[in-house]
Design an enzyme around this catalytic site. Structure first.
Site, mmCIF file in Angstrom:
data_model
loop_
_atom_site.group_PDB
_atom_site.id
_atom_site.type_symbol
_atom_site.label_atom_id
_atom_site.label_comp_id
_atom_site.label_asym_id
_atom_site.label_seq_id
_atom_site.Cartn_x
_atom_site.Cartn_y
_atom_site.Cartn_z
ATOM 1 N N CYS A 98 -61.894 -36.878 12.774
ATOM 2 C CA CYS A 98 -62.980 -36.417 13.362
ATOM 3 C C CYS A 98 -63.113 -35.021 13.666
ATOM 4 C CB CYS A 98 -63.290 -37.423 14.579
ATOM 5 S SG CYS A 98 -64.636 -36.680 15.640
ATOM 6 N N CYS A 101 -64.997 -33.782 17.009
ATOM 7 C CA CYS A 101 -64.223 -34.148 18.479
ATOM 8 C C CYS A 101 -63.214 -34.800 18.183
ATOM 9 C CB CYS A 101 -65.306 -34.607 19.524
ATOM 10 S SG CYS A 101 -66.428 -35.929 18.666
ATOM 11 N N SER A 102 -63.123 -36.262 18.433
ATOM 12 C CA SER A 102 -61.867 -36.948 18.272
ATOM 13 C C SER A 102 -62.470 -38.367 18.205
ATOM 14 C CB SER A 102 -60.978 -36.726 19.291
ATOM 15 O OG SER A 102 -61.442 -36.798 20.456
ATOM 16 N N CYS A 103 -63.578 -38.809 17.667
ATOM 17 C CA CYS A 103 -63.853 -40.394 17.815
ATOM 18 C C CYS A 103 -62.946 -41.040 17.087
ATOM 19 C CB CYS A 103 -65.161 -40.624 16.808
ATOM 20 S SG CYS A 103 -66.553 -39.343 17.328
#
Lengths: 193, 98, 101
Positions: A98, A101-103
């Site tokens: 991702c 962000c950090s999905c």
């Protein structure tokens, strides 16, 4: 001073107090939430992978509707983003990132690991994925296609790895023991016996 | 808003808008910078979702089609080569017929 | 190419300055702080007080130097605070008092 620049511990203490006072999040609710979140771990994803390797009908469901497949194994998915599953084959390897962000498919893998959230991982995965995989000790054959999956929106993506050779006749439980967190993101490949 | 109003079929070649809302003030964009202006192919329609660009500001959010779009990696970076690809979720509002 | 585009600082795909940075692949245990912030975010989402998109937007509003210096969940608590203040769910005066208590 901008109040947002207050040290994080102090901000949290203030927010914790105010949310409790206003009845938005009590200490008990927070504790319960932590308990629920802690209960998700890569073991869930590994159990799904192992079942897909041993039950063709489940594999088909998992690839068509990851959310339904997870729910059918008792993973609570209500109110969570839809789960998509991408299958690795002898021709194609998938790698999930991702960049924005950090999905992360938290329902089936738990909290995202540190590396997944790092700037280096997020930057390199979409530009030099094969070089990035070296950091994980992983090498994808030159003739195999690598597909990077940038998780930018409403889905969360996990990888269904290739079943390792030499595991013929293994039970789903035995197979699940081979599957690690990174295998389901595509930074590593499950190893056979 | 061509891509937003009609459903794109798998196999359709699309171009990501060459637009930089970041230069026009506060915004929340889910289309990565490295894809802007690039051409890819629709792989599948993933469903319809409220626009996060509005949700981020707690505004009424129109529902948009979301697509999986595939791009050749080598077309995105001067230092990339080979047949590797990138698969990305993009909202119809960012896609134009190529 | 990338370096000429007006990208936002969190939009990290392919950014040249990270291309030679090794990925820290070692496990990092979450702290109690991390877990609590994560839980608060989850509750605020479930109760529709603050969406994940709103969380992201206020993370993206963090100045770049701070963004890269802060830990993951430090960004989150900052964004949560920013959101609750912007939405009027808490006031700055209340927060200062709660932090002093």
């Amino acid at each position: 001073m901008n109040i947002l620049e207050t040290p994080s511990d102090k901000l949290l203490a203030g927010i914790r107090t105010l949310l409790a006072v206003k009845g938005i999040a009590t200490a008990d609710e927070v504790a319960e939430r932590i308990r629920i979140t802690d209960s998700a771990s890569p073991a869930r994803g590994a159990a799904m992978v192992a079942r897909a390797w041993t039950e063709p009908a489940f594999r088909e469901l998992m690839l068509r509707d990851g959310t339904a497949a997870a729910e059918s194994m008792g993973v609570p998915m209500r109110g969570l983003p839809p789960l998509g599953v991408l299958e690795n084959t002898d021709e194609t390897h998938h790698l999930v990132v991702c960049t924005l962000c950090s999905c992360y498919p938290r329902a089936v893998l738990g909290y995202p690991p540190f590396w997944f959230k790092s700037a280096a991982y997020r930057a390199r995965a979409v530009r030099d994925p094969r070089g990035l995989l070296v950091d994980f000790g992983t090498s994808i054959p030159a003739e195999m296609k690598l597909e990077v999956v940038d998780s930018t929106a409403d889905y969360r993506w996990m990888v269904l790895p290739v079943r390792p050779a030499g595991t013929e006749g293994w039970s789903a439980e035995q197979l699940a023991g081979l599957v690690r967190e990174g295998d389901m993101i595509g930074v590593t490949i499950p190893k056979g016996p | 808003m061509q891509g937003a109003s009609m459903k794109l079929k798998p196999g359709t070649t699309v171009q990501v808008k060459l637009d930089w809302p970041e230069t026009r003030g506060p915004c929340h964009i889910r289309t990565p910078h490295y894809l802007r202006g690039h051409t890819g192919v629709v792989v599948r329609h993933l469903g319809d979702y409220p626009n996060p660009e509005d949700l981020a500001f707690d505004r009424p959010a129109p529902v948009l089609p979301l697509y999986h779009v595939r791009f050749p990696l080598a077309g995105l970076w001067p230092d990339a080569k080979g047949d590797d690809t990138i698969l990305v979720e993009l909202y119809g509002s960012w896609l134009e017929a190529a | 190419m990338t370096e000429d585009t007006p990208r936002a600082m969190h939009d990290l795909g392919g950014v040249a300055k990270f291309m030679c940075e090794a990925v820290d692949v070692e496990p990092h245990e979450l702290t109690d702080f991390d877990r609590e912030v994560d839980a608060i975010r989850g509750i605020l989402g479930a109760k529709q007080v603050m969406s994940v998109d709103e969380l992201r937007r206020c993370i993206e509003a963090i100045p770049e130097a701070d963004y890269h210096r802060m830990s993951y969940y430090q960004r989150w608590i900052r964004s949560i605070t920013d959101n609750l203040l912007r939405k009027g769910i808490i006031t700055e005066a209340e927060l200062r008092m709660a932090m002093e208590a």
